[in-house]
Write a protein that holds these residues in place. Structure first.
Motif, PDB file in Angstrom:
ATOM      1  N   GLU A 132       0.822  -1.229   0.000  1.00 33.01           N
ATOM      2  CA  GLU A 132       0.000   0.000   0.000  1.00 33.01           C
ATOM      3  C   GLU A 132       0.848   1.268   0.000  1.00 33.01           C
ATOM      4  OE1 GLU A 132      -3.661   0.520   1.063  1.00 33.01           O
ATOM      5  OE2 GLU A 132      -4.169  -1.470   1.856  1.00 33.01           O
ATOM      6  N   ILE A 133       2.000   1.212   0.648  1.00 31.86           N
ATOM      7  CA  ILE A 133       2.846   2.417   0.632  1.00 31.86           C
ATOM      8  C   ILE A 133       3.804   2.399  -0.577  1.00 31.86           C
ATOM      9  CG2 ILE A 133       2.626   2.850   3.128  1.00 31.86           C
ATOM     10  CD1 ILE A 133       5.568   1.879   3.409  1.00 31.86           C
ATOM     11  N   GLU A 134       3.542   1.454  -1.472  1.00 32.26           N
ATOM     12  CA  GLU A 134       4.208   1.413  -2.783  1.00 32.26           C
ATOM     13  C   GLU A 134       5.710   1.172  -2.740  1.00 32.26           C
ATOM     14  OE1 GLU A 134       2.910   4.626  -5.435  1.00 32.26           O
ATOM     15  OE2 GLU A 134       1.105   4.793  -4.213  1.00 32.26           O
ATOM     16  N   VAL A 135       6.129   0.251  -1.861  1.00 26.69           N
ATOM     17  CA  VAL A 135       7.560  -0.079  -1.858  1.00 26.69           C
ATOM     18  C   VAL A 135       7.823  -1.510  -2.349  1.00 26.69           C
ATOM     19  CG1 VAL A 135       8.236   1.625  -0.134  1.00 26.69           C
ATOM     20  CG2 VAL A 135       7.544  -0.654   0.622  1.00 26.69           C
ATOM     21  N   SER A 136       6.729  -2.245  -2.653  1.00 22.53           N
ATOM     22  CA  SER A 136       6.957  -3.578  -3.212  1.00 22.53           C
ATOM     23  C   SER A 136       7.120  -3.448  -4.723  1.00 22.53           C
ATOM     24  CB  SER A 136       5.804  -4.519  -2.865  1.00 22.53           C
ATOM     25  OG  SER A 136       6.170  -5.856  -3.171  1.00 22.53           O
ATOM     26  N   CYS A 137       7.356  -4.562  -5.376  1.00 26.20           N
ATOM     27  CA  CYS A 137       7.452  -4.559  -6.840  1.00 26.20           C
ATOM     28  C   CYS A 137       7.033  -5.949  -7.304  1.00 26.20           C
ATOM     29  CB  CYS A 137       8.876  -4.221  -7.297  1.00 26.20           C
ATOM     30  SG  CYS A 137      10.113  -5.410  -6.755  1.00 26.20           S
ATOM     31  N   LYS A 138       6.899  -6.134  -8.602  1.00 24.78           N
ATOM     32  CA  LYS A 138       6.310  -7.400  -9.052  1.00 24.78           C
ATOM     33  C   LYS A 138       7.202  -8.595  -8.711  1.00 24.78           C
ATOM     34  CE  LYS A 138       7.385  -7.402 -14.051  1.00 24.78           C
ATOM     35  NZ  LYS A 138       8.615  -6.611 -14.021  1.00 24.78           N
ATOM     36  N   GLU A 139       8.518  -8.405  -8.742  1.00 21.71           N
ATOM     37  CA  GLU A 139       9.427  -9.513  -8.417  1.00 21.71           C
ATOM     38  C   GLU A 139       9.277  -9.921  -6.945  1.00 21.71           C
ATOM     39  OE1 GLU A 139      10.265  -6.696  -9.918  1.00 21.71           O
ATOM     40  OE2 GLU A 139      11.060  -7.250 -11.882  1.00 21.71           O
ATOM     41  N   LEU A 140       9.135  -8.914  -6.067  1.00 23.00           N
ATOM     42  CA  LEU A 140       8.960  -9.227  -4.631  1.00 23.00           C
ATOM     43  C   LEU A 140       7.618  -9.925  -4.411  1.00 23.00           C
ATOM     44  CD1 LEU A 140      10.387  -5.963  -3.022  1.00 23.00           C
ATOM     45  CD2 LEU A 140      11.227  -8.284  -2.609  1.00 23.00           C
ATOM     46  N   ASP A 141       6.575  -9.410  -5.052  1.00 23.48           N
ATOM     47  CA  ASP A 141       5.245 -10.029  -4.901  1.00 23.48           C
ATOM     48  C   ASP A 141       5.274 -11.466  -5.408  1.00 23.48           C
ATOM     49  OD1 ASP A 141       4.346  -7.676  -3.831  1.00 23.48           O
ATOM     50  OD2 ASP A 141       3.337  -6.984  -5.645  1.00 23.48           O
ATOM     51  N   TYR A 142       6.036 -11.680  -6.467  1.00 22.28           N
ATOM     52  CA  TYR A 142       6.130 -13.038  -7.024  1.00 22.28           C
ATOM     53  C   TYR A 142       6.810 -13.968  -6.009  1.00 22.28           C
ATOM     54  CZ  TYR A 142       7.431 -16.937  -9.985  1.00 22.28           C
ATOM     55  OH  TYR A 142       7.587 -18.203 -10.490  1.00 22.28           O
ATOM     56  N   LEU A 143       7.936 -13.520  -5.444  1.00 25.60           N
ATOM     57  CA  LEU A 143       8.655 -14.362  -4.468  1.00 25.60           C
ATOM     58  C   LEU A 143       7.783 -14.650  -3.241  1.00 25.60           C
ATOM     59  CD1 LEU A 143      12.254 -12.813  -4.653  1.00 25.60           C
ATOM     60  CD2 LEU A 143      11.552 -15.109  -5.385  1.00 25.60           C
ATOM     61  N   VAL A 144       7.019 -13.643  -2.812  1.00 18.18           N
ATOM     62  CA  VAL A 144       6.099 -13.818  -1.687  1.00 18.18           C
ATOM     63  C   VAL A 144       5.078 -14.909  -2.026  1.00 18.18           C
ATOM     64  CG1 VAL A 144       4.127 -12.663  -0.554  1.00 18.18           C
ATOM     65  CG2 VAL A 144       6.353 -11.523  -0.634  1.00 18.18           C
ATOM     66  N   ASP A 145       4.523 -14.854  -3.235  1.00 22.30           N
ATOM     67  CA  ASP A 145       3.515 -15.847  -3.645  1.00 22.30           C
ATOM     68  C   ASP A 145       4.101 -17.250  -3.683  1.00 22.30           C
ATOM     69  OD1 ASP A 145       1.621 -13.921  -3.877  1.00 22.30           O
ATOM     70  OD2 ASP A 145       1.757 -13.721  -6.061  1.00 22.30           O
ATOM     71  N   VAL A 146       5.298 -17.379  -4.254  1.00 21.47           N
ATOM     72  CA  VAL A 146       5.915 -18.713  -4.347  1.00 21.47           C
ATOM     73  C   VAL A 146       6.149 -19.264  -2.936  1.00 21.47           C
ATOM     74  CG1 VAL A 146       7.921 -20.045  -5.142  1.00 21.47           C
ATOM     75  CG2 VAL A 146       7.028 -18.189  -6.557  1.00 21.47           C
ATOM     76  N   ALA A 147       6.691 -18.438  -2.045  1.00 25.37           N
ATOM     77  CA  ALA A 147       6.997 -18.901  -0.680  1.00 25.37           C
ATOM     78  C   ALA A 147       5.725 -19.359   0.031  1.00 25.37           C
ATOM     79  CB  ALA A 147       7.686 -17.786   0.112  1.00 25.37           C
ATOM     80  N   ARG A 148       4.662 -18.575  -0.102  1.00 24.19           N
ATOM     81  CA  ARG A 148       3.402 -18.949   0.561  1.00 24.19           C
ATOM     82  C   ARG A 148       2.852 -20.247  -0.046  1.00 24.19           C
ATOM     83  NH1 ARG A 148       0.662 -12.967   0.488  1.00 24.19           N
ATOM     84  NH2 ARG A 148       2.055 -12.008   2.018  1.00 24.19           N
ATOM     85  N   ARG A 149       2.927 -20.343  -1.365  1.00 19.59           N
ATOM     86  CA  ARG A 149       2.419 -21.546  -2.048  1.00 19.59           C
ATOM     87  C   ARG A 149       3.169 -22.801  -1.591  1.00 19.59           C
ATOM     88  NH1 ARG A 149       3.888 -20.918  -7.781  1.00 19.59           N
ATOM     89  NH2 ARG A 149       5.559 -22.358  -7.268  1.00 19.59           N
ATOM     90  N   GLU A 150       4.471 -22.646  -1.310  1.00 18.56           N
ATOM     91  CA  GLU A 150       5.283 -23.800  -0.897  1.00 18.56           C
ATOM     92  C   GLU A 150       5.129 -24.119   0.586  1.00 18.56           C
ATOM     93  OE1 GLU A 150       7.136 -25.943  -2.874  1.00 18.56           O
ATOM     94  OE2 GLU A 150       5.982 -24.872  -4.387  1.00 18.56           O
ATOM     95  N   GLY A 151       4.301 -23.343   1.285  1.00 16.76           N
ATOM     96  CA  GLY A 151       4.003 -23.686   2.675  1.00 16.76           C
ATOM     97  C   GLY A 151       4.599 -22.785   3.734  1.00 16.76           C
ATOM     98  N   ALA A 152       5.267 -21.699   3.343  1.00 16.77           N
ATOM     99  CA  ALA A 152       5.793 -20.765   4.353  1.00 16.77           C
ATOM    100  C   ALA A 152       4.630 -20.235   5.196  1.00 16.77           C
ATOM    101  CB  ALA A 152       6.513 -19.605   3.669  1.00 16.77           C
ATOM    102  N   LEU A 153       4.860 -20.033   6.486  1.00 19.52           N
ATOM    103  CA  LEU A 153       3.777 -19.545   7.356  1.00 19.52           C
ATOM    104  C   LEU A 153       3.465 -18.077   7.081  1.00 19.52           C
ATOM    105  CD1 LEU A 153       4.527 -21.176  10.832  1.00 19.52           C
ATOM    106  CD2 LEU A 153       3.288 -22.071   8.870  1.00 19.52           C
ATOM    107  N   GLY A 154       4.434 -17.375   6.529  1.00 21.18           N
ATOM    108  CA  GLY A 154       4.223 -15.971   6.182  1.00 21.18           C
ATOM    109  C   GLY A 154       5.369 -15.516   5.302  1.00 21.18           C
ATOM    110  N   ALA A 155       5.133 -14.487   4.497  1.00 19.45           N
ATOM    111  CA  ALA A 155       6.206 -13.982   3.628  1.00 19.45           C
ATOM    112  C   ALA A 155       5.975 -12.506   3.355  1.00 19.45           C
ATOM    113  CB  ALA A 155       6.246 -14.758   2.321  1.00 19.45           C
ATOM    114  N   LYS A 156       7.069 -11.774   3.258  1.00 21.96           N
ATOM    115  CA  LYS A 156       6.975 -10.329   3.023  1.00 21.96           C
ATOM    116  C   LYS A 156       8.275  -9.826   2.419  1.00 21.96           C
ATOM    117  CE  LYS A 156       7.831  -7.659   6.712  1.00 21.96           C
ATOM    118  NZ  LYS A 156       9.276  -7.402   6.733  1.00 21.96           N
TER     119      LYS A 156
END
Ligand code: PMV
Length: 313
Positions: A245-269
């Motif tokens: 929301e404060i616009e400091v993420s980017c598509k590559e970071l969002d992608y890594l967050v999604d992969v980590a969560r999909r693989e079972g990480a309890l949280g990712a940021k």
């Protein structure tokens, strides 16, 4: 020859918000940067053998020189002080890992040893804070504090200019995390300035987000102390949403967050300044850590496997 080390860090809660006085939670990584300093007849030479993202050392060269000048000044040494500096250690030079603060702490300790100056850890922390200004403009102080003292820390910048508030958070046992690099060298200073500008221009949107970040930090501390890792993970996910929301993420970071969560990480940021740099994911147990790390590595990203809450490194 003088030697010194500084820890890397991973911010679990509150990057960017901490710059504005909101509390945050940071953990030192077990990986660290080492420095060696030798007196030489003339000039300053730097040999950078840190592993990790190739462009990092090049991109940060000018900031590194300014940081050393700042250190010499606050240490009471002349700007003409001649020395060779070597940097190494197992902390990769990804941005987002506090590599600049780790190197400043390592260099400050090595200079102090080589020039027989006696500084306490508090003074080393202060010197590294001064050096961090070259990299981050208006740093919160969270990176240099973690780099100096290690462990898992609650941190709050003193907005009146005195000593920052920090305390160790003791958890039941260390927990595995991973840190994955987007490979993009981010400019922390520009990211921090961007947030400050947008906050000023749009307080209706930003003030409630800052309030939520504060509540998250307190909830995160409570969950860590209760060793409720599921909750810690959920709060990290929530923190990532605020950072989007404060616009400091980017598509590559969002992608890594999604992969980590999909693989079972309890949280990712995202962790650190964003705009590139690193993502961190909570992956308790070596099996889960390995599963998430190896999937991300197979996609071509570099990953550091480490733990939070290691008190003695
Ligand atoms: O990108 P890094 O590792 O330098 O982390 C910066 C953390 C910020 O909160 C964005 C800035 C600061 O000084 O706290």
């Amino acid at each position: 020859m003088g030697k010194g080390s500084g820890y890397g860090k991973v911010i679990l809660f509150g990057e960017h918000f901490v710059v504005h006085g909101v509390p945050g939670i940071v953990s030192a990584t077990d990986a660290k940067t080492d420095a060696e300093v030798r007196k030489i007849p003339q000039g300053i030479t730097i040999k950078d053998d840190r592993k990790g993202s190739k462009g990092y050392a090049e991109e940060k060269k000018l900031q590194q020189i300014e940081s050393i000048e700042r250190m010499l000044k606050i240490m009471g040494l002349p700007q003409t002080t001649a020395m060779s500096i070597w940097l190494g250690g197992d902390l990769p030079g990804f941005s987002g890992l506090g590599a600049s603060a780790a190197s400043s702490v390592a260099i400050a300790r090595a200079i102090a040893e080589e020039f027989t100056l006696h500084f306490s850890d508090e003074q080393i922390n202060q010197i590294a804070y001064e050096a961090e200004k070259a990299y981050a403009g208006n740093p919160s102080g969270i990176d240099n504090t973690a780099a100096t003292f290690g462990g898992l820390l609650w941190f709050q910048k003193n907005m009146r200019g005195g000593s920052d508030i920090f305390e160790k958070i003791l958890i039941k046992k260390p927990v595995e995390i991973i840190i994955a690099s987007t490979g993009i060298v981010a400019n922390t200073k520009a990211m921090v300035e961007g947030v400050a500008q947008r906050k000023k221009a749009n307080p209706e949107k930003y003030n409630p987000l800052f309030k939520q970040a504060e509540e998250l930090a307190f909830a995160g501390k409570k969950a860590l102390l209760n060793f409720d890792l599921k909750k810690v993970g959920e709060l990290m996910n929530e923190n990532h949403r605020l950072l989007q929301e404060i616009e400091v993420s980017c598509k590559e970071l969002d992608y890594l967050v999604d992969v980590a969560r999909r693989e079972g990480a309890l949280g990712a940021k995202l962790t650190g300044g964003g705009g590139g740099g690193c993502m961190t994911a909570l992956t308790p147990g070596m099996d889960l850590q390995e599963k998430v790390a190896s999937t991300i590595e197979k996609e071509g990203f570099q990953v550091l496997r480490t733990k939070i809450g290691v008190q003695k490194l």
